[in-house]
Design a protein around this motif. Structure first.
Motif, short mmCIF file in Angstrom:
data_model
loop_
_atom_site.label_atom_id
_atom_site.label_comp_id
_atom_site.label_asym_id
_atom_site.label_seq_id
_atom_site.Cartn_x
_atom_site.Cartn_y
_atom_site.Cartn_z
N LYS A 1 20.05 26.32 28.95
CA LYS A 1 20.84 26.53 27.73
C LYS A 1 21.54 25.22 27.39
CE LYS A 1 23.55 30.12 25.66
NZ LYS A 1 24.17 31.40 25.82
N GLU A 2 21.25 24.69 26.22
CA GLU A 2 21.82 23.42 25.79
C GLU A 2 23.11 23.60 24.99
OE1 GLU A 2 18.61 21.40 23.83
OE2 GLU A 2 17.44 21.28 25.66
N SER A 3 23.21 24.72 24.28
CA SER A 3 24.42 25.08 23.54
C SER A 3 24.38 26.59 23.36
CB SER A 3 24.48 24.36 22.19
OG SER A 3 23.51 24.88 21.32
N SER A 4 25.36 27.13 22.64
CA SER A 4 25.39 28.58 22.46
C SER A 4 24.20 29.11 21.67
CB SER A 4 26.69 29.00 21.79
OG SER A 4 26.78 28.41 20.51
N SER A 5 23.56 28.24 20.89
CA SER A 5 22.44 28.70 20.07
C SER A 5 21.14 27.93 20.33
CB SER A 5 22.80 28.59 18.60
OG SER A 5 23.05 27.24 18.27
N LYS A 6 21.13 27.05 21.32
CA LYS A 6 19.93 26.25 21.58
C LYS A 6 19.64 26.18 23.07
CE LYS A 6 17.68 21.96 20.56
NZ LYS A 6 17.71 20.60 20.21
N TRP A 7 18.37 26.31 23.42
CA TRP A 7 17.96 26.21 24.81
C TRP A 7 16.59 25.55 24.86
CZ3 TRP A 7 19.28 30.77 22.39
CH2 TRP A 7 18.23 31.51 21.88
N SER A 8 16.22 25.09 26.02
CA SER A 8 14.88 24.52 26.19
C SER A 8 14.18 25.29 27.31
CB SER A 8 14.95 23.03 26.53
OG SER A 8 15.49 22.85 27.82
N ALA A 9 12.89 25.42 27.17
CA ALA A 9 12.08 26.11 28.16
C ALA A 9 10.91 25.20 28.52
CB ALA A 9 11.58 27.44 27.63
N LYS A 10 10.76 24.93 29.81
CA LYS A 10 9.67 24.07 30.25
C LYS A 10 9.25 24.47 31.66
CE LYS A 10 12.74 20.45 31.92
NZ LYS A 10 13.04 19.02 31.91
N TYR A 11 8.19 23.86 32.11
CA TYR A 11 7.72 24.04 33.48
C TYR A 11 7.83 22.70 34.18
CZ TYR A 11 5.74 28.36 31.69
OH TYR A 11 5.58 29.59 31.12
N ASP A 12 8.39 22.71 35.38
CA ASP A 12 8.44 21.52 36.21
C ASP A 12 7.35 21.66 37.27
OD1 ASP A 12 10.66 20.51 34.81
OD2 ASP A 12 12.04 21.62 36.08
N LEU A 13 6.52 20.64 37.41
CA LEU A 13 5.37 20.71 38.30
C LEU A 13 5.38 19.55 39.29
CD1 LEU A 13 4.38 21.35 35.09
CD2 LEU A 13 2.49 22.27 36.41
N LYS A 14 5.00 19.85 40.51
CA LYS A 14 4.84 18.84 41.55
C LYS A 14 3.45 19.00 42.13
CE LYS A 14 9.68 18.32 42.81
NZ LYS A 14 9.88 17.26 41.88
N ALA A 15 2.72 17.88 42.20
CA ALA A 15 1.34 17.91 42.67
C ALA A 15 1.19 17.09 43.94
CB ALA A 15 0.41 17.37 41.59
N GLU A 16 0.40 17.62 44.86
CA GLU A 16 0.02 16.89 46.08
C GLU A 16 -1.51 16.84 46.10
OE1 GLU A 16 0.11 17.51 50.87
OE2 GLU A 16 1.80 18.30 49.71
N TYR A 17 -2.02 15.63 46.05
CA TYR A 17 -3.46 15.43 45.96
C TYR A 17 -4.07 15.31 47.36
CZ TYR A 17 -2.21 14.58 41.16
OH TYR A 17 -1.71 14.74 39.89
N LYS A 18 -5.11 16.08 47.59
CA LYS A 18 -5.81 16.06 48.87
C LYS A 18 -6.92 15.01 48.78
CE LYS A 18 -3.32 19.36 50.36
NZ LYS A 18 -2.29 19.13 51.34
N ALA A 19 -7.09 14.25 49.84
CA ALA A 19 -8.12 13.20 49.85
C ALA A 19 -9.49 13.83 50.03
CB ALA A 19 -7.84 12.22 50.98
N THR A 20 -10.48 13.27 49.33
CA THR A 20 -11.85 13.69 49.54
C THR A 20 -12.42 12.85 50.68
OG1 THR A 20 -12.75 12.08 48.00
CG2 THR A 20 -12.17 14.24 47.10
N ALA A 21 -13.56 13.22 51.19
CA ALA A 21 -14.18 12.49 52.29
C ALA A 21 -14.40 11.03 51.93
CB ALA A 21 -15.49 13.15 52.68
N LEU A 22 -14.74 10.75 50.67
CA LEU A 22 -15.01 9.38 50.27
C LEU A 22 -13.74 8.55 50.11
CD1 LEU A 22 -17.81 10.00 47.62
CD2 LEU A 22 -18.07 9.24 49.99
N GLU A 23 -12.60 9.21 50.01
CA GLU A 23 -11.35 8.48 49.81
C GLU A 23 -10.66 8.15 51.12
OE1 GLU A 23 -9.56 9.97 45.63
OE2 GLU A 23 -9.51 11.41 47.25
N LYS A 24 -11.20 8.60 52.24
CA LYS A 24 -10.55 8.34 53.51
C LYS A 24 -10.67 6.87 53.87
CE LYS A 24 -10.99 12.95 55.33
NZ LYS A 24 -11.52 13.83 56.35
#
Length: 177
Positions: free
Chosen positions: A133-156
């Motif tokens: 809630k940003e004010s009595s009549s305004k708010w924001s809605a979003k998604y916060d995302l965190k990614a963890e990338y797994k290595a492929t066999a070729l990236e080892k």
């Protein structure tokens, strides 16, 4: 479950059937609509803590997956860019926080259940809804995302040294380095 809210024939929020909004919520999501619920479920003698959305009405009927699918391309663009932390705006910015907060919590759950990949490698993705809630009549809605990338066999990464690379089909065909 809040049965008193299943008494409306209104469906004011797009394809969100608000008559079923409060079925199978976690305590945290129920507290978005009923602020006094937080004090109740945090008591030591609270009988049953609801922490799982697997039996939520929208999860069980597939609607949560439909909603999550609308964000898949946007999320995949960030994943393809190998971003580890990012946010995307929710599409229901015009809904009141009591509605968008619950819907987005359900959508975040569905996003977390999906399998995400980048170039064939698995990505562990953690999605959280963030309605502010940003004010009595305004708010924001979003998604916060965190990614963890797994290595492929070729990236080892392998240590320097002598190696012999051979085919499983014909061991006599090899390259030594």
């Amino acid at each position: 479950m809040d049965l008193t809210w299943d008494d409306t024939s209104d469906n004011w929020y797009g394809d969100l059937d608000q008559r079923h909004l409060y079925f199978g919520l976690t305590d945290e999501l129920m507290a978005i609509a009923h602020s006094d619920h937080t004090a109740n479920y945090q008591k030591d003698d609270y009988a049953y803590h609801s922490t799982d959305l697997s039996n939520n009405y929208f999860v069980r009927n597939g609607k949560a997956d439909e909603w999550a699918e609308k964000y898949a391309d946007r999320i995949q663009q960030h994943l393809d860019a190998r971003e580890e932390s990012f946010s995307i705006d929710a599409d229901n910015q015009s809904f009141p926080p009591s509605i968008s907060g619950i819907q987005n919590g359900i959508v975040a759950y569905a996003m977390n259940q999906r399998e995400w990949k980048v170039q064939g490698a698995k990505v562990d993705l953690a999605v959280a809804s963030n309605v502010t809630k940003e004010s009595s009549s305004k708010w924001s809605a979003k998604y916060d995302l965190k990614a963890e990338y797994k290595a492929t066999a070729l990236e080892k990464v392998i240590d320097d040294g002598p190696y012999r690379v051979a085919s499983d089909l014909d061991g006599s065909m090899s390259v030594a380095a």
